[in-house]
Design a protein around this motif. Structure first.
Motif, PDB file in Angstrom:
ATOM      1  N   LEU A 282       0.869  -1.176   0.000  1.00 36.18           N
ATOM      2  CA  LEU A 282       0.000   0.000   0.000  1.00 36.18           C
ATOM      3  C   LEU A 282       0.903   1.222   0.000  1.00 36.18           C
ATOM      4  CD1 LEU A 282      -2.741   1.474   0.342  1.00 36.18           C
ATOM      5  CD2 LEU A 282      -2.436   1.190   2.811  1.00 36.18           C
ATOM      6  N   LEU A 283       0.700   2.132  -0.967  1.00 36.02           N
ATOM      7  CA  LEU A 283       1.479   3.365  -1.044  1.00 36.02           C
ATOM      8  C   LEU A 283       0.621   4.528  -0.580  1.00 36.02           C
ATOM      9  CD1 LEU A 283       3.114   3.022  -4.591  1.00 36.02           C
ATOM     10  CD2 LEU A 283       3.936   2.126  -2.399  1.00 36.02           C
ATOM     11  N   LYS A 284       1.120   5.278   0.405  1.00 32.70           N
ATOM     12  CA  LYS A 284       0.419   6.475   0.855  1.00 32.70           C
ATOM     13  C   LYS A 284       1.435   7.524   1.257  1.00 32.70           C
ATOM     14  CE  LYS A 284      -0.751   4.136   5.180  1.00 32.70           C
ATOM     15  NZ  LYS A 284      -1.832   3.860   6.115  1.00 32.70           N
ATOM     16  N   VAL A 285       0.952   8.767   1.376  1.00 32.95           N
ATOM     17  CA  VAL A 285       1.796   9.882   1.778  1.00 32.95           C
ATOM     18  C   VAL A 285       1.164  10.548   3.000  1.00 32.95           C
ATOM     19  CG1 VAL A 285       2.839  10.282  -0.493  1.00 32.95           C
ATOM     20  CG2 VAL A 285       0.665  11.381   0.068  1.00 32.95           C
ATOM     21  N   PRO A 286       1.960  11.280   3.807  1.00 29.45           N
ATOM     22  CA  PRO A 286       1.439  11.831   5.066  1.00 29.45           C
ATOM     23  C   PRO A 286       0.710  13.166   4.944  1.00 29.45           C
ATOM     24  CG  PRO A 286       3.785  12.287   4.902  1.00 29.45           C
ATOM     25  CD  PRO A 286       3.415  11.431   3.697  1.00 29.45           C
ATOM     26  N   ASN A 287       0.694  13.783   3.768  1.00 29.31           N
ATOM     27  CA  ASN A 287       0.165  15.145   3.686  1.00 29.31           C
ATOM     28  C   ASN A 287      -1.248  15.267   3.120  1.00 29.31           C
ATOM     29  OD1 ASN A 287       1.264  14.397   1.136  1.00 29.31           O
ATOM     30  ND2 ASN A 287       1.364  16.540   0.516  1.00 29.31           N
ATOM     31  N   GLY A 288      -1.970  14.165   2.940  1.00 30.32           N
ATOM     32  CA  GLY A 288      -3.342  14.246   2.441  1.00 30.32           C
ATOM     33  C   GLY A 288      -4.248  14.983   3.413  1.00 30.32           C
ATOM     34  N   ALA A 289      -5.303  15.602   2.897  1.00 27.59           N
ATOM     35  CA  ALA A 289      -6.255  16.335   3.743  1.00 27.59           C
ATOM     36  C   ALA A 289      -7.295  15.377   4.323  1.00 27.59           C
ATOM     37  CB  ALA A 289      -6.925  17.442   2.934  1.00 27.59           C
ATOM     38  N   ARG A 290      -8.014  15.829   5.326  1.00 27.68           N
ATOM     39  CA  ARG A 290      -8.880  14.965   6.133  1.00 27.68           C
ATOM     40  C   ARG A 290     -10.347  14.944   5.724  1.00 27.68           C
ATOM     41  NH1 ARG A 290      -8.243  19.788   8.543  1.00 27.68           N
ATOM     42  NH2 ARG A 290     -10.046  20.759   9.509  1.00 27.68           N
ATOM     43  N   TRP A 291     -10.785  15.831   4.832  1.00 27.32           N
ATOM     44  CA  TRP A 291     -12.211  15.936   4.531  1.00 27.32           C
ATOM     45  C   TRP A 291     -12.657  14.845   3.579  1.00 27.32           C
ATOM     46  CZ3 TRP A 291      -9.252  20.611   3.818  1.00 27.32           C
ATOM     47  CH2 TRP A 291      -9.323  21.470   4.910  1.00 27.32           C
ATOM     48  N   GLY A 292     -13.934  14.469   3.681  1.00 27.22           N
ATOM     49  CA  GLY A 292     -14.517  13.501   2.762  1.00 27.22           C
ATOM     50  C   GLY A 292     -14.394  12.072   3.240  1.00 27.22           C
ATOM     51  N   ASP A 293     -14.818  11.158   2.381  1.00 30.11           N
ATOM     52  CA  ASP A 293     -14.833   9.729   2.692  1.00 30.11           C
ATOM     53  C   ASP A 293     -14.008   8.962   1.668  1.00 30.11           C
ATOM     54  OD1 ASP A 293     -16.725   9.975   4.871  1.00 30.11           O
ATOM     55  OD2 ASP A 293     -18.258  10.339   3.339  1.00 30.11           O
ATOM     56  N   TRP A 294     -13.460   7.831   2.110  1.00 31.25           N
ATOM     57  CA  TRP A 294     -12.700   6.965   1.212  1.00 31.25           C
ATOM     58  C   TRP A 294     -13.660   6.211   0.300  1.00 31.25           C
ATOM     59  CZ3 TRP A 294      -7.710   7.368   0.361  1.00 31.25           C
ATOM     60  CH2 TRP A 294      -6.903   7.962   1.329  1.00 31.25           C
ATOM     61  N   GLY A 295     -13.366   6.207  -0.969  1.00 30.34           N
ATOM     62  CA  GLY A 295     -14.155   5.474  -1.953  1.00 30.34           C
ATOM     63  C   GLY A 295     -13.716   4.012  -2.009  1.00 30.34           C
ATOM     64  N   GLU A 296     -14.285   3.290  -2.945  1.00 30.82           N
ATOM     65  CA  GLU A 296     -13.938   1.879  -3.109  1.00 30.82           C
ATOM     66  C   GLU A 296     -12.575   1.738  -3.765  1.00 30.82           C
ATOM     67  OE1 GLU A 296     -16.850  -0.637  -4.885  1.00 30.82           O
ATOM     68  OE2 GLU A 296     -18.497   0.387  -3.871  1.00 30.82           O
ATOM     69  N   ILE A 297     -11.886   0.675  -3.404  1.00 29.92           N
ATOM     70  CA  ILE A 297     -10.603   0.344  -4.024  1.00 29.92           C
ATOM     71  C   ILE A 297     -10.884  -0.203  -5.413  1.00 29.92           C
ATOM     72  CG2 ILE A 297      -8.574  -1.146  -3.899  1.00 29.92           C
ATOM     73  CD1 ILE A 297      -9.106  -1.236  -0.805  1.00 29.92           C
ATOM     74  N   GLN A 298     -10.155   0.286  -6.392  1.00 32.83           N
ATOM     75  CA  GLN A 298     -10.268  -0.212  -7.767  1.00 32.83           C
ATOM     76  C   GLN A 298      -8.911  -0.763  -8.193  1.00 32.83           C
ATOM     77  OE1 GLN A 298     -13.237  -0.275  -9.531  1.00 32.83           O
ATOM     78  NE2 GLN A 298     -14.081   0.418  -7.575  1.00 32.83           N
ATOM     79  N   ILE A 299      -8.907  -1.971  -8.746  1.00 29.62           N
ATOM     80  CA  ILE A 299      -7.673  -2.666  -9.132  1.00 29.62           C
ATOM     81  C   ILE A 299      -7.757  -3.040 -10.613  1.00 29.62           C
ATOM     82  CG2 ILE A 299      -6.212  -4.691  -8.699  1.00 29.62           C
ATOM     83  CD1 ILE A 299      -6.304  -2.997  -6.236  1.00 29.62           C
ATOM     84  N   CYS A 300      -6.668  -2.847 -11.351  1.00 33.82           N
ATOM     85  CA  CYS A 300      -6.604  -3.327 -12.742  1.00 33.82           C
ATOM     86  C   CYS A 300      -6.876  -4.831 -12.730  1.00 33.82           C
ATOM     87  CB  CYS A 300      -5.210  -3.095 -13.342  1.00 33.82           C
ATOM     88  SG  CYS A 300      -4.694  -1.376 -13.481  1.00 33.82           S
ATOM     89  N   THR A 301      -7.733  -5.309 -13.630  1.00 28.62           N
ATOM     90  CA  THR A 301      -8.029  -6.743 -13.644  1.00 28.62           C
ATOM     91  C   THR A 301      -6.827  -7.566 -14.084  1.00 28.62           C
ATOM     92  OG1 THR A 301      -9.006  -6.549 -15.844  1.00 28.62           O
ATOM     93  CG2 THR A 301     -10.507  -6.471 -13.960  1.00 28.62           C
ATOM     94  N   SER A 302      -5.930  -6.943 -14.848  1.00 31.69           N
ATOM     95  CA  SER A 302      -4.663  -7.596 -15.187  1.00 31.69           C
ATOM     96  C   SER A 302      -3.623  -6.519 -15.451  1.00 31.69           C
ATOM     97  CB  SER A 302      -4.819  -8.503 -16.413  1.00 31.69           C
ATOM     98  OG  SER A 302      -5.111  -7.745 -17.557  1.00 31.69           O
ATOM     99  N   GLY A 303      -2.385  -6.842 -15.198  1.00 34.06           N
ATOM    100  CA  GLY A 303      -1.301  -5.906 -15.466  1.00 34.06           C
ATOM    101  C   GLY A 303      -1.216  -4.777 -14.464  1.00 34.06           C
TER     102      GLY A 303
END
Length: 187
Positions: A27-48
């Motif tokens: 999982l790649l994340k950074v520490p400077n994201g803002a706090r407002w809103g909600d997390w959406g669904e995870i989307q993954i490439c079906t291949s590649g």
């Protein structure tokens, strides 16, 4: 062993192998994201893996409410396009693709909270490809780019999840659009 049993065994093996190949390893994340809103669904490439990206950006509103970055879209090597939750404002950019290889890490441009003034939160994004090439979105840079995420341990970026504040649609409201993002790596 008859042919029908061999076919069933091969089908089971192929399905299990394909399912395993889509498991994320980092999982790649950074520490400077803002706090407002909600997390959406995870989307993954079906291949590649993801070879490029596009961003949805609202033009500066002058005296109006700026939300700037509203969505990020990934272009998978299979030709598939994926995105998590998207803000409603703005227009999509053209795709920006790695010359060789795939997306491997990112840095997010975020404006800190402006108190009672107009917040825009996330405004732009940069990616590094596997060969070190840097790709930068064409957006407004209120705020600063934070640190780079760690790179994918193995493989490359194959998935996305965004944190978006929905549009309030009021006259005296402060919509920020996209606030934060995290990416997933696949082998």
């Amino acid at each position: 062993m008859d042919l029908s049993k061999i076919i069933v065994i091969c089908l089971v093996f192929c399905c299990v192998w394909d399912t395993e190949s889509r498991k994320t390893n980092t999982l790649l994340k950074v520490p400077n994201g803002a706090r407002w809103g909600d997390w959406g669904e995870i989307q993954i490439c079906t291949s590649g893996h993801a070879k490029g990206f596009a961003i949805k950006v609202q033009e500066p509103q002058g005296m109006g409410d700026d939300s700037s970055l509203n969505a990020i879209r990934l272009y998978c090597e299979s030709g598939e396009t994926i995105e998590s939750t998207a803000g409603v404002k703005g227009e999509w950019s053209n795709s920006i693709n790695c010359s060789k290889g795939f997306l491997n890490s990112f840095s997010l441009n975020v404006e800190k909270s402006q108190g009672p003034l107009d917040d825009s939160a996330a405004n732009n994004i940069k990616f590094k490809c596997q060969d070190g090439e840097e790709l930068k979105g064409n957006s407004y840079e209120w705020g600063t780019f934070g640190p780079w995420s760690k790179p994918c341990e193995t493989g490359a970026i194959c998935g996305i999840q965004t944190r978006v504040e929905p549009a309030n649609r009021g006259f005296f409201t402060d919509d920020t659009g996209l606030n934060d993002v995290q990416f997933y790596c696949c082998d």
